[in-house]
Write a protein that holds these residues in place. Structure first.
Motif: not given
Length: 609
Positions: A495, A529, A534, A537, A605, A609
């Motif tokens: 990620r 990112f 993301d 977070t 991360i 989701e």
């Protein structure tokens, strides 16, 4: 523990390090807190106990400025900026008047504050005496005054403010016109200082108190009664002998010839540790080529100003995406700047074509490596162009630092922020400017500095800086190692879009060309990112200290582009600085524990989701 999340909302605005009166950083522990700070939202700004000193004027400085305005100006219509010398104040006045030509210039004035001659005993001539200059200006010019304060770094430090506040309250420091006769000469320096660890960790009871410690009276806690400590060690008993030794030790350490971790004055008598031998390795170089400044940006401002005085008014060149204020200095003082923000070879090709066509420039300014993208300029080619077409080269070595890299042979002037890893404790500001004695402008620069240079670093700040930097050499190895481990950890995560670190990327060879045989890649890195969500977070779950600045002994993280370029995000993105970038200044923590902290934030991360 990596899985334990700090009570973020309770730390917003706290000093970093905690309970440190002269802290250099401030806690902005969530993504929203950084955005709220940039937007001026009350839930953030009202909690700010401090901030990075060039961006946030310390409460002690604000208090003393307010007292001066109350007594010598109009609180309803005036404000004051405080400076360590008359020259600094006059430069500020010049800037205010140039930027505000329609304002009555009589309303912008300077006040000199000096030791009261009738209240300064003769035997105090070996002591530090209170002195400063105030620029009083119309309140509506605050944005311009704040711009000067931020860019130039000429303002007084919070420790000097505390010192002068006491003298002001006791009428020991007075405005020059309030006394008759010539004032006594200001002398410099403290007598002794023995503690080798951070002791500036006691929260003040008021804006005018200073937190410090004494190993002699409190060997376990390191803290004694603050008022007594300040009066005995850092009040009017601040003796010039030790401060002079501290400043010489700092300069000698920067020169590379002081590597031992022992107390003064023994370190000056036997400065070299064979196991950690260091040298600037330039013929003719000596400690006399090292100049101290109040902060790193002030060293950059002075380098630019001195080059202009030496060579005349010409445009400068900013090569590579820089720390924000460096470019502002080049643009706002002098004829302006040509900006090459990508640090690419094609930009150097363009520069060479301009030079071949007859264009001439003052100097190329660059960072090695750059902040926050950690790209390294091709110093060899820049130096060759400078020699061929007669321009200077000014290199900021703050991020790489001279224990990892050797850039002086390629530069006419090297500048550095001592606030960062050289100090490490995040409780004192400082800067350095280093001249290359083999440079073509060396003789002229030395001649100008003989007349123009002022050592305005407050003596108490010098004492802290010297003490903090004694273990500089031993700290670097651990920080280099930790940073490489974290860089590898981030690169392995799917990620993460990109990791920026001197060890990686298309400019690695340029860094390696200047890397010392036992040097590393430094403690600063950043990553971007694939999405802002993301990034936020990850940042919110990263259990490190979080705030502005870098080079601390503890890991310090920041959403750098949000914090430094919030009003120009699209512009920054054109040069690779995306809004999702998070910057990390890696510290001395246990390697596996630190890695676990980053892995926990990365795992958060996936769970989002």
């Amino acid at each position: 523990m990596p899985g334990v999340i700090l009570p973020f909302n309770e730390t917003v605005g706290d000093t970093i390090p905690p309970d440190t009166p002269h802290a250099v950083s401030v806690s902005l522990p969530t993504w929203d807190a950084n955005v709220g700070y940039e937007k001026g939202e009350k839930w953030v700004v009202d909690k700010m106990q401090c901030g990075y000193p060039r961006f946030f004027i310390h409460p002690s400085i604000q208090k003393l400025a307010g007292c001066i305005v109350d007594k010598y100006a109009s609180p309803d219509s005036d404000k004051a900026m405080l400076f360590p010398s008359k020259r600094c104040a006059l430069r500020c006045i010049e800037f205010l008047r140039e930027q505000n030509p329609d304002v009555d210039h009589v309303r912008i004035r300077e006040l000199d504050f000096i030791p009261h001659p009738e209240k300064t005993p003769v035997n105090d001539k070996q002591k530090i005496l209170p002195r400063l200059s105030a620029v009083v200006y119309p309140s509506e010019l605050w944005p311009t005054a704040k711009t000067y304060w931020q860019h130039v770094g000429d303002g007084i430090s919070s420790r000097r403010a505390d010192f002068c506040q006491k003298a002001f309250d006791e009428n020991v420091m007075v405005e020059r016109n309030a006394v008759r006769g010539s004032p006594p000469r200001m002398t410099k320096g403290p007598r002794r200082y023995q503690r080798n660890v951070s002791v500036d960790t006691t929260k003040p009871n008021s804006l005018n108190e200073t937190g410090s410690g004494s190993e002699e009276t409190a060997p376990e806690a390191g803290i004694q009664d603050l008022a007594q400590f300040v009066e005995e060690r850092f009040g009017r008993n601040l003796n010039m002998e030790f401060a002079s030794q501290a400043k010489l030790a700092i300069r000698t350490r920067i020169a590379g010839s002081l590597t031992v971790d022992v107390d003064l004055p023994e370190s000056l008598e036997h400065p070299s540790d064979p196991a950690h031998e260091r040298s600037r390795d330039v013929p003719g170089f000596s400690v006399d080529d090292v100049y101290l400044h109040s902060c790193g940006m002030n060293a950059i401002f002075t380098a630019h100003r001195t080059m202009r005085l030496a060579r005349g008014e010409m445009k400068s060149i900013m090569y590579g995406f820089p720390y924000v204020d460096t470019l502002k200095i080049l643009e706002k003082w002098g004829p302006g700047a040509l900006f090459y923000g990508l640090a690419s070879q094609s930009e150097l090709d363009d520069l060479e074509k301009r030079l071949e066509s007859g264009e001439r420039y003052l100097a190329v300014f660059c960072e090695f490596p750059g902040n926050p993208l950690l790209r390294s300029p091709n110093l060899k080619r820049i130096r060759e162009l400078g020699d061929k077409y007669d321009f200077g080269v000014v290199v900021d070595e703050t991020i790489g630092n001279f224990l990892n890299i050797h850039v002086l042979p390629y530069a006419d002037v090297v500048v550095s922020s001592l606030t960062k890893i050289f100090s490490g404790d995040s409780n004192v500001m400082g800067g350095a400017m280093i001249l290359n004695p083999q440079g073509r402008y060396y003789a002229r620069l030395k001649e100008i500095l003989a007349d123009e240079y002022e050592d305005n670093q407050f003596e108490e700040d010098s004492v802290y800086l010297e003490r903090n930097s004694r273990d500089f050499v031993s700290r670097l190895g651990r920080i280099n190692h930790n940073a490489e481990v974290i860089a590898d950890t981030l690169r392995a995560h799917p990620r993460i879009k990109q990791v920026n670190y001197p060890k990686f990327g298309d400019t690695k060879d340029y860094y390696d060309a200047c890397k010392l045989p036992d040097g590393g890649y430094g403690g600063l890195l950043s990553c971007t990112f694939y999405s802002m969500e993301d990034a936020a977070t990850f940042y919110d779950h990263l259990n490190t200290q979080k705030g502005p600045s870098l080079g601390t002994n503890f890991t310090l993280s920041s959403p750098f582009v949000i914090l430094a370029h919030f009003t120009e995000l699209d512009w920054a993105a054109k040069y690779g600085c995306e809004a999702s970038l998070v910057r990390f200044s890696i510290g001395l923590e246990h390697t596996e524990a630190l890695k676990a902290v980053f892995e926990y934030a990365l795992n958060s991360i996936s769970k989002s989701e």
